[in-house]
Design an enzyme around this catalytic site. Structure first.
Site, mmCIF file in Angstrom:
data_model
loop_
_atom_site.group_PDB
_atom_site.id
_atom_site.type_symbol
_atom_site.label_atom_id
_atom_site.label_comp_id
_atom_site.label_asym_id
_atom_site.label_seq_id
_atom_site.Cartn_x
_atom_site.Cartn_y
_atom_site.Cartn_z
ATOM 1 N N CYS A 114 0.811 -1.231 0.000
ATOM 2 C CA CYS A 114 0.000 0.000 0.000
ATOM 3 C C CYS A 114 0.836 1.269 0.000
ATOM 4 O O CYS A 114 0.330 2.356 -0.250
ATOM 5 C CB CYS A 114 -0.947 0.000 1.194
ATOM 6 N N HIS A 254 -2.881 7.333 3.423
ATOM 7 C CA HIS A 254 -3.394 6.078 2.868
ATOM 8 C C HIS A 254 -4.722 5.796 3.556
ATOM 9 O O HIS A 254 -4.839 5.891 4.783
ATOM 10 C CB HIS A 254 -2.372 4.965 3.133
ATOM 11 N N ASN A 284 -10.168 0.472 1.433
ATOM 12 C CA ASN A 284 -8.727 0.539 1.230
ATOM 13 C C ASN A 284 -8.398 0.060 -0.192
ATOM 14 O O ASN A 284 -8.470 -1.135 -0.471
ATOM 15 C CB ASN A 284 -8.044 -0.333 2.292
HETATM 16 N N1 COA Z 1 -17.249 -8.251 12.043
HETATM 17 C C1 COA Z 1 -17.476 -8.550 13.325
HETATM 18 N N2 COA Z 1 -16.518 -8.923 14.170
HETATM 19 C C2 COA Z 1 -15.261 -8.984 13.710
HETATM 20 C C3 COA Z 1 -14.929 -8.681 12.376
HETATM 21 C C4 COA Z 1 -15.987 -8.305 11.530
HETATM 22 N N3 COA Z 1 -15.788 -7.988 10.223
HETATM 23 N N4 COA Z 1 -13.609 -8.831 12.214
HETATM 24 C C5 COA Z 1 -13.099 -9.210 13.385
HETATM 25 N N5 COA Z 1 -14.108 -9.315 14.291
HETATM 26 C C6 COA Z 1 -14.029 -9.698 15.682
HETATM 27 C C7 COA Z 1 -12.821 -10.565 15.984
HETATM 28 O O1 COA Z 1 -13.069 -11.903 15.677
HETATM 29 C C8 COA Z 1 -12.668 -10.336 17.457
HETATM 30 O O2 COA Z 1 -13.597 -11.135 18.141
HETATM 31 P P1 COA Z 1 -13.195 -11.812 19.552
HETATM 32 O O3 COA Z 1 -12.900 -10.664 20.484
HETATM 33 O O4 COA Z 1 -14.420 -12.565 19.897
HETATM 34 O O5 COA Z 1 -11.990 -12.653 19.274
HETATM 35 C C9 COA Z 1 -13.092 -8.874 17.637
HETATM 36 O O6 COA Z 1 -13.868 -8.542 16.471
HETATM 37 C C10 COA Z 1 -11.936 -7.939 17.739
HETATM 38 O O7 COA Z 1 -11.012 -8.271 16.714
HETATM 39 P P2 COA Z 1 -9.792 -7.380 16.343
HETATM 40 O O8 COA Z 1 -9.065 -7.942 15.189
HETATM 41 O O9 COA Z 1 -9.017 -7.059 17.600
HETATM 42 O O10 COA Z 1 -10.573 -6.059 15.877
HETATM 43 P P3 COA Z 1 -10.025 -4.632 15.652
HETATM 44 O O11 COA Z 1 -10.734 -3.678 16.476
HETATM 45 O O12 COA Z 1 -8.511 -4.603 15.670
HETATM 46 O O13 COA Z 1 -10.455 -4.361 14.139
HETATM 47 C C11 COA Z 1 -9.459 -4.393 11.988
HETATM 48 C C12 COA Z 1 -10.007 -5.225 13.117
HETATM 49 C C13 COA Z 1 -8.991 -5.325 10.898
HETATM 50 C C14 COA Z 1 -10.559 -3.472 11.468
HETATM 51 C C15 COA Z 1 -8.269 -3.533 12.524
HETATM 52 O O14 COA Z 1 -7.389 -4.350 13.244
HETATM 53 C C16 COA Z 1 -7.487 -2.854 11.460
HETATM 54 O O15 COA Z 1 -8.001 -2.008 10.749
HETATM 55 N N6 COA Z 1 -6.176 -3.182 11.328
HETATM 56 C C17 COA Z 1 -5.353 -2.573 10.318
HETATM 57 C C18 COA Z 1 -5.654 -3.262 9.020
HETATM 58 C C19 COA Z 1 -5.141 -2.508 7.819
HETATM 59 O O16 COA Z 1 -5.221 -1.312 7.770
HETATM 60 N N7 COA Z 1 -4.631 -3.253 6.848
HETATM 61 C C20 COA Z 1 -4.176 -2.727 5.632
HETATM 62 C C21 COA Z 1 -2.869 -2.083 5.795
HETATM 63 S S1 COA Z 1 -2.349 -1.372 4.302
#
Ligand code: COA
Length: 384
Positions: A114, A254, A284
């Site tokens: 990215c 980004h 994204n």
């Molecule tokens: N819908 C509902 N629940 C979801 C979910 C979804 N789409 N995705 C994950 N969960 C759940 C998980 O399973 C977890 O459940 P648990 O507590 O029972 O285990 C809970 O939500 C929290 O998960 P977590 O991964 O800690 O969530 P988060 O708040 O970190 O959000 C992202 C997840 C992916 C949105 C976040 O981590 C993120 O944006 N990370 C950066 C990703 C990114 O930018 N990538 C590209 C880089 S270029």
């Protein structure tokens, strides 16, 4: 006299198909509310069967060329930043070069996930300031939907498809890309990757069975990394340009997650409305996200001439980077219909020329094949 790399053209392209959070909530175990509250994304664009990374990149490039009001024949170099190229090789940039008829341009793809657009912008600017090139086309184009695991709720909610392009040109007037910064940390390679399909894990029954050709991500770790490096990269690039943070008018980040941007704004002690955000509608789009956001902000009039802009990105690799641009362009007057017509004719002629070249190669191959079969040496072509 010093040469500066100015952005003289910009363009974007997105597929028509809109995929809403509601539709995704019918595909995987998630809700519209969860996606909006955790990411800020409401919908994204998804490539149709006819859309590819090259076709979207080409559309964005043609628009950027229109704004710059140049002929494709003036382009010295085409860089396509992408994580979803048409093929392992040849480069997507070559497909676009051919379709544009950019006959004197070198063309290559750049992979920095990215952060790719920042890497490409930085290289383009350095090629220009060194005096080696005069006009460079930089494209970020992605069809992320083709490498997303549509059964993984942790990733499929995030990504979208699209393309953006800039035309850069050298000028002695101070401005354009004033500083840039590129960084990487391969120790985090496993945090965000498509593990198979390359030379390390070629496609096999096992890689297909284990879904290793799709995006795998450790969301929370990437989140933590992103918030730290965004702040550091912005501070450093601003200092490198000899400016203070208070002199920065807009930041185009980004577009990965609204919460990452909010955290960066807190870290930089800047109001969040200093950041250009449109991820609500596109998700994204990886390398395309910064030029798409810039194009929309310019069209909306929220980026004014003679302002300082920071572009900042992070991504798989891990990679991150930033560029500081003095936006000294006013909205160009619409090119004359004659110039537009000329360019359209140029694209048509280029298409015919390319088809003729392909045809000539087939005929040559047939003739040489026949001669070899009859035991005759093919004529010497002068190539060893
Ligand atoms: N819908 C509902 N629940 C979801 C979910 C979804 N789409 N995705 C994950 N969960 C759940 C998980 O399973 C977890 O459940 P648990 O507590 O029972 O285990 C809970 O939500 C929290 O998960 P977590 O991964 O800690 O969530 P988060 O708040 O970190 O959000 C992202 C997840 C992916 C949105 C976040 O981590 C993120 O944006 N990370 C950066 C990703 C990114 O930018 N990538 C590209 C880089 S270029």
């Amino acid at each position: 006299m010093k040469t500066y790399a100015h952005i003289i053209g910009w363009g974007m392209a997105v597929p028509k198909r809109v995929l809403t959070n509601r539709e995704i909530s019918r595909m995987v175990d998630t809700t519209e509310e969860w996606i909006v509250s955790r990411t800020g994304i409401r919908e994204r664009r998804i490539a149709g069967p006819q859309d590819t990374t090259a076709s979207l990149g080409l559309e964005a490039a043609r628009k950027a060329i229109e704004v710059a009001d140049i002929s494709p024949g003036e382009i010295d170099l085409i860089i396509v930043a992408t994580s979803t190229p048409e093929h392992l090789f040849p480069a997507t940039a070559c497909m676009i070069q051919d379709a544009l008829g950019a006959r004197k341009a070198g063309a290559f793809d750049l992979l920095a996930a990215c952060t790719g657009f920042i890497y490409a912008l930085s290289l383009a600017s350095q090629a220009i300031t060194s005096g080696a090139m005069n006009t460079v086309l930089v494209i970020g184009s992605e069809t992320m939907s083709r490498i997303v695991n549509w059964e993984d709720r942790g990733t499929c909610i995030l990504f979208g498809d699209g393309a953006g392009a800039f035309v850069l040109r050298g000028s002695e007037q101070r401005g354009g890309v004033l500083a840039s910064l590129l960084r990487s940390d391969g120790s985090g390679a496993d945090l965000l990757s498509v593990p198979a399909g390359g030379s390390r894990k070629p496609t096999s029954i096992e890689t297909l069975r284990d879904n290793l050709h799709t995006v795998q991500m450790n969301g929370p770790e990437v989140f933590r990394f992103a918030t730290t490096v965004m702040v550091d990269a912005c501070r450093k690039v601003v200092a490198d340009a000899g400016l203070r943070m208070s002199e920065i008018d807009r930041i185009v980040p980004h577009q990965a997650n609204e919460r990452i941007v909010a955290a960066a704004a807190r870290g930089l002690k800047l109001p969040v409305d200093r950041f250009v955000l449109n991820l609500e509608r596109y998700g994204n789009t990886s390398t395309a996200s910064i030029p798409i956001a810039l194009c929309e902000a310019v069209a909306a009039g929220t980026i004014k001439p003679n302002t300082n802009i920071v572009f900042v990105a992070f991504g798989g690799g891990l990679t991150w980077g930033a560029a500081l641009v003095r936006w000294d362009v006013t909205m160009p007057a619409a090119p004359s219909s004659w110039r537009r017509l000329q360019r359209r004719a140029f694209y048509g002629i280029s298409r015919v020329r390319s088809a003729l070249r392909r045809g000539a190669r087939t005929v040559e191959g047939f003739i040489f094949g026949k001669l070899s079969a009859e035991g005759e040496e093919p004529p010497h072509t002068g190539k060893s």
